[in-house]
Design an enzyme around this catalytic site. Structure first.
Site, mmCIF file in Angstrom:
data_model
loop_
_atom_site.group_PDB
_atom_site.id
_atom_site.type_symbol
_atom_site.label_atom_id
_atom_site.label_comp_id
_atom_site.label_asym_id
_atom_site.label_seq_id
_atom_site.Cartn_x
_atom_site.Cartn_y
_atom_site.Cartn_z
ATOM 1 C CE1 TYR A 1 -4.339 -1.987 5.148
ATOM 2 C CE2 TYR A 1 -3.142 0.031 4.642
ATOM 3 C CZ TYR A 1 -3.867 -1.068 4.233
ATOM 4 O OH TYR A 1 -4.139 -1.254 2.887
ATOM 5 C CB SER B 1 -0.835 -0.018 1.297
ATOM 6 O OG SER B 1 -1.413 1.246 1.546
HETATM 7 P P1 NAD Z 1 -11.338 -6.416 0.116
HETATM 8 O O1 NAD Z 1 -11.913 -6.215 1.477
HETATM 9 O O2 NAD Z 1 -12.200 -6.119 -1.079
HETATM 10 O O3 NAD Z 1 -10.776 -7.901 -0.050
HETATM 11 C C1 NAD Z 1 -10.017 -8.512 0.950
HETATM 12 C C2 NAD Z 1 -9.893 -9.983 0.641
HETATM 13 O O4 NAD Z 1 -9.096 -10.574 1.681
HETATM 14 C C3 NAD Z 1 -11.227 -10.730 0.611
HETATM 15 O O5 NAD Z 1 -11.193 -11.736 -0.369
HETATM 16 C C4 NAD Z 1 -11.277 -11.363 2.013
HETATM 17 O O6 NAD Z 1 -12.085 -12.538 2.072
HETATM 18 C C5 NAD Z 1 -9.813 -11.689 2.205
HETATM 19 N N1 NAD Z 1 -9.443 -11.888 3.614
HETATM 20 C C6 NAD Z 1 -9.574 -11.019 4.648
HETATM 21 N N2 NAD Z 1 -9.149 -11.611 5.789
HETATM 22 C C7 NAD Z 1 -8.748 -12.864 5.468
HETATM 23 C C8 NAD Z 1 -8.241 -13.961 6.198
HETATM 24 N N3 NAD Z 1 -8.061 -13.904 7.523
HETATM 25 N N4 NAD Z 1 -7.958 -15.112 5.530
HETATM 26 C C9 NAD Z 1 -8.173 -15.204 4.194
HETATM 27 N N5 NAD Z 1 -8.644 -14.193 3.448
HETATM 28 C C10 NAD Z 1 -8.936 -13.044 4.077
HETATM 29 O O7 NAD Z 1 -10.010 -5.515 0.095
HETATM 30 P P2 NAD Z 1 -9.125 -4.885 -1.080
HETATM 31 O O8 NAD Z 1 -9.298 -3.422 -1.034
HETATM 32 O O9 NAD Z 1 -9.325 -5.610 -2.346
HETATM 33 O O10 NAD Z 1 -7.674 -5.169 -0.490
HETATM 34 C C11 NAD Z 1 -6.754 -6.066 -1.057
HETATM 35 C C12 NAD Z 1 -5.355 -5.652 -0.634
HETATM 36 O O11 NAD Z 1 -5.050 -4.370 -1.173
HETATM 37 C C13 NAD Z 1 -5.161 -5.534 0.882
HETATM 38 O O12 NAD Z 1 -3.910 -6.069 1.247
HETATM 39 C C14 NAD Z 1 -5.193 -4.049 1.101
HETATM 40 O O13 NAD Z 1 -4.485 -3.671 2.254
HETATM 41 C C15 NAD Z 1 -4.550 -3.543 -0.161
HETATM 42 N N6 NAD Z 1 -4.839 -2.154 -0.468
HETATM 43 C C16 NAD Z 1 -6.126 -1.720 -0.680
HETATM 44 C C17 NAD Z 1 -6.344 -0.377 -0.963
HETATM 45 C C18 NAD Z 1 -7.729 0.176 -1.202
HETATM 46 O O14 NAD Z 1 -7.872 1.410 -1.271
HETATM 47 N N7 NAD Z 1 -8.739 -0.637 -1.357
HETATM 48 C C19 NAD Z 1 -5.261 0.498 -1.027
HETATM 49 C C20 NAD Z 1 -3.975 0.023 -0.810
HETATM 50 C C21 NAD Z 1 -3.780 -1.300 -0.530
#
Ligand code: NAD
Length: 260
Positions: free
Chosen positions: A155, A142
Site C-alpha cells: 500500500y 493517502s
Molecule cells: P472502499 O473499500 O469503501 O471503496 C473502494 C472502492 O474501490 C469500491 O467501490 C470498490 O468496488 C472499488 N474497487 C476495489 N477494487 C477494485 C477493482 N479491482 N476494480 C474496480 N473497482 C475496485 O474504500 P475507501 O476507503 O473509500 O477508499 C477509496 C480510496 O481512498 C482508496 O484509494 C484508498 O486507498 C484511499 N484512502 C482511504 C482511506 C481510509 O481511511 N478509508 C485513507 C486514505 C486513503
C-alpha cells in the site's frame, strides 16, 4: 444538461469514491461510476444518482486490475459522452502483513489496483483533455503516499507511486489547461478500514468503538476520522476555476498526521 462536464470516478460504488461522485453530480457533472458491483446493483445505483441529481450516470464494472478493461471502460464512456473531462482515480484495496509474510498475489493486486490503474486511466483520459485544453485529474493517494507504517509495504509503495506519478502528469501538462493533484487522506470512515478495526478488536478483546479509537490515535493527532463528503468538497475545489494554477500538489486531509 447541455455543456455539462463528465467525470469518471473509479471505485465510486462505496466510501470516498461514492461521496466524490455525489458531490460532482450535485454540481451538474455527468458521471461514469465504477466498482466491483454486480451489473444490476451498479445500474440501480447509477439510476438512483441520475434521478437524485438530474445528471447522466453510467455504471461501468471494469475490474481495474486488468489494463484492457480500463481501456474498454474509456471507449464505452466516449460513446455516450464526448470524453472524460474530470478523472478521479480513487479505487483502492488494502492488505496488511509484515514483508516476509506478505502474500505475493495480494502484493500484486494492490500494485495493480492502487498504482498501475492510475497510469492506465490517465493514459486513456489525457488525449481528450489535451485536445480540448482543459482537464482535471485528481488521484486519491493517502498519508501513506507521504509517510510509511508497518505492515503496509504494498500500500505504501503504491501510494508513494501515485504521488510521484501525479507530479509527472502535472509537469507534462503544465501548459495544457490540465491540472493533476493528489489528495492524501488520513483515516476516513469507510468499509476499507473495517478489517483493521476488527483485527485490533479481536486481538485485544476490545469493542469495535474502542478498537477504532485505538487505530486512529496510534497515528493521527486529531482523534476523529474524516467524513468522505469532505474529501468530495476538496475535489470540488480542485475542479473549480479557482484551482487552475494548483497542480502537482499532494494535499493531506489527515488530522495533522503528517505534521509530526
Ligand atoms: P472502499 O473499500 O469503501 O471503496 C473502494 C472502492 O474501490 C469500491 O467501490 C470498490 O468496488 C472499488 N474497487 C476495489 N477494487 C477494485 C477493482 N479491482 N476494480 C474496480 N473497482 C475496485 O474504500 P475507501 O476507503 O473509500 O477508499 C477509496 C480510496 O481512498 C482508496 O484509494 C484508498 O486507498 C484511499 N484512502 C482511504 C482511506 C481510509 O481511511 N478509508 C485513507 C486514505 C486513503
Amino acid at each position: 444538461m447541455k455543456n455539462a462536464k463528465t467525470a469518471l470516478v473509479t471505485g465510486s460504488t462505496s466510501g470516498i469514491g461514492l461521496a466524490i461522485a455525489e458531490k460532482l453530480a450535485s454540481q451538474g457533472t455527468n458521471l461514469v461510476i465504477n466498482g466491483l458491483l454486480e451489473q444490476a446493483q451498479g445500474h440501480a445505483l447509477a439510476q438512483s444518482l441520475s434521478e437524485k441529481y438530474q445528471v447522466e450516470v453510467l455504471f461501468d464494472p471494469a475490474n481495474l486490475a486488468h489494463p484492457e478493461q480500463i481501456e474498454s471502460m474509456f471507449k464505452r464512456a466516449a460513446k455516450t459522452f464526448s470524453g472524460i473531462d474530470i478523472l478521479v482515480n480513487n479505487a483502492g484495496i488494502q492488505h496488511t502483513a509484515p514483508i516476509e509474510q506478505f502474500d505475493n498475489a495480494k502484493y500484486q493486486a494492490i500494485i495493480a489496483v492502487n498504482l498501475s490503474s492510475v497510469f492506465y486511466a490517465m493514459k486513456a483520459a489525457l488525449p481528450h483533455m489535451q485536445q480540448q485544453s482543459w482537464g482535471r485529474i485528481i488521484n486519491i493517494a493517502s498519508v501513506h503516499g507521504l509517510v510509511a507504517s508497518i505492515n503496509k509495504s504494498a500500500y505504501v509503495a503504491a501510494k508513494h507511486g501515485v504521488v510521484g506519478m501525479t507530479k509527472v502528469a502535472a509537469l507534462e501538462n503544465a501548459n495544457n489547461g490540465i491540472t493533476a493533484n493528489a489528495i492524501c487522506p488520513g483515516w476516513v470512515e469507510t468499509p476499507l478500514i473495517q478489517q483493521q478495526i476488527d483485527d485490533i478488536a479481536s486481538a485485544q478483546k476490545l469493542s469495535f468503538e474502542q478498537a477504532k479509537g485505538q487505530l486512529i490515535s496510534a497515528k493521527q493527532p486529531r482523534v476523529e476520522m474524516a467524513n468522505p463528503a469532505h474529501i468530495g468538497d476538496l475535489v470540488l475545489f480542485l475542479v473549480s476555476d479557482a484551482a487552475q494554477g494548483m497542480t502537482g500538489t499532494s494535499l493531506p486531509i489527515d488530522g495533522a498526521w503528517t505534521a509530526q
